[in-house]
Design a protein around this motif. Structure first.
Motif, PDB file in Angstrom:
ATOM      1  N   TYR A 220       3.116   0.769   1.951  1.00 13.29           N
ATOM      2  CA  TYR A 220       2.454   1.824   1.057  1.00 13.29           C
ATOM      3  C   TYR A 220       3.471   2.724   0.212  1.00 13.29           C
ATOM      4  N   PHE A 221       4.576   2.868   0.727  1.00 11.88           N
ATOM      5  CA  PHE A 221       5.548   3.847  -0.284  1.00 11.88           C
ATOM      6  C   PHE A 221       6.099   2.983  -1.107  1.00 11.88           C
ATOM      7  N   PHE A 222       6.740   1.784  -1.089  1.00 17.04           N
ATOM      8  CA  PHE A 222       7.392   1.043  -2.300  1.00 17.04           C
ATOM      9  C   PHE A 222       6.548   0.070  -2.709  1.00 17.04           C
TER      10      PHE A 222
ATOM     11  N   ILE B  57       5.762  -1.212   8.954  1.00 12.43           N
ATOM     12  CA  ILE B  57       5.507  -2.150   7.988  1.00 12.43           C
ATOM     13  C   ILE B  57       4.353  -1.527   6.927  1.00 12.43           C
ATOM     14  N   LYS B  58       3.462  -0.864   7.526  1.00  8.25           N
ATOM     15  CA  LYS B  58       2.503  -0.293   6.573  1.00  8.25           C
ATOM     16  C   LYS B  58       3.215   0.680   5.674  1.00  8.25           C
TER      17      LYS B  58
ATOM     18  N   PRO C 129       1.019  -9.667   5.929  1.00  5.42           N
ATOM     19  CA  PRO C 129      -0.067  -9.391   5.275  1.00  5.42           C
ATOM     20  C   PRO C 129      -0.170  -8.116   4.787  1.00  5.42           C
ATOM     21  N   ASP C 130      -1.022  -8.068   3.825  1.00  2.00           N
ATOM     22  CA  ASP C 130      -1.349  -6.606   2.932  1.00  2.00           C
ATOM     23  C   ASP C 130      -1.970  -5.599   3.671  1.00  2.00           C
ATOM     24  N   SER C 131      -0.948  -4.702   4.094  1.00  2.13           N
ATOM     25  CA  SER C 131      -1.311  -3.778   5.208  1.00  2.13           C
ATOM     26  C   SER C 131      -2.611  -2.777   4.806  1.00  2.13           C
ATOM     27  N   ARG C 132      -3.207  -2.856   3.462  1.00  3.07           N
ATOM     28  CA  ARG C 132      -4.524  -2.026   3.379  1.00  3.07           C
ATOM     29  C   ARG C 132      -5.621  -2.922   3.939  1.00  3.07           C
ATOM     30  N   LEU C 133      -5.413  -4.068   4.478  1.00  4.99           N
ATOM     31  CA  LEU C 133      -6.490  -4.934   5.208  1.00  4.99           C
ATOM     32  C   LEU C 133      -6.481  -4.836   6.748  1.00  4.99           C
TER      33      LEU C 133
END
Length: 233
Positions: free
Chosen positions: A90-92, A85-86, A228-232
């Motif tokens: 991140y990529f797309f 998922i992350k 959820p936003d994987s940067r968090l």
């Protein structure tokens, strides 16, 4: 006469229980939480790193709020579905291609089929690398491709300029090869991918088969931004 060691047997029993709990975690969140509620010792087993590593986040009930601490714990313990998922986000979605591709590869190397499929398609689309196609049979890529492309939890790929540009190039330069090939009769011609799945029979050549599969990925794939936003986490 060899005497049994009670402590040794107890340790083996705990390890077996831990493996059972990990199997439950991989298959059903509901069953895991029922198991967790049975007693303190089971609750402790459900909090082991191996359990967080075993979760399949795609099995999490859609009607329940997904807490960030669960995603963070799974990711920290190398959970393949959270790596995937992350990596996809991140990529797309966030344009972090190097980091995203590396995360997808980690998930693929850990045995997550949807990650292997997405990683293979991503390498083909962005670098014309077909190395990972050899890991699939026609039947297996058809099955896992349907699973990955059925997850409409995002908003599509219209915001990813690089992906849209590659798709338009594919339609203009590769799709004609598919329809002009005489390997099997064309049942329908569609230059914008909508009916490519049913345009030729099952006995098409290998080149046409993979053109069809890449075309379906272009047509249906969405990044998993419903999570959820994987940067968090």
């Amino acid at each position: 006469m060899v005497r049994s060691d009670p402590d040794h047997h107890e340790e083996i029993e705990k390890e077996i229980q831990a493996l059972v709990v990990e199997r439950v975690a991989a298959n059903s969140f509901e069953d895991l939480y029922r198991l967790r509620a049975t007693c303190k010792s089971m609750k402790a087993l459900t909090e082991r790193p191996g359990v967080y590593a075993s979760f399949d986040i795609f099995n999490f009930p859609w009607y329940v709020h997904m807490p960030h601490f669960l995603l963070q714990s799974c990711y920290t313990n190398g959970n393949p579905s959270t790596l995937y998922i992350k990596g996809v986000q991140y990529f797309f979605t966030f344009g972090l291609q190097e980091e995203g591709l590396a995360l997808m590869k980690r998930a693929a190397d850990a045995g997550l089929e949807r990650a292997l499929y997405t990683y293979a398609m991503t390498r083909k689309i962005f670098w014309d690398d077909e190395e990972y196609f050899s890991r699939f049979t026609r039947k297996s890529v058809d099955m896992i491709g349907r699973v990955v492309r059925s997850l409409h939890r995002g908003r599509g790929m219209s915001d990813n300029v690089a992906f849209v540009t590659k798709r338009d190039e594919f339609i203009s330069s590769v799709i004609p090869l598919f329809y002009n090939c005489q390997c099997t009769p064309c049942l329908d011609r569609d230059w914008y991918l909508w009916h490519i799945m049913n345009s030729k029979g099952k006995n098409m050549c290998n080149r046409c088969f993979w053109i069809k599969e890449v075309g379906l990925f272009y047509r249906d794939f969405e990044p998993v931004i419903g999570f959820p936003d994987s940067r968090l986490w």
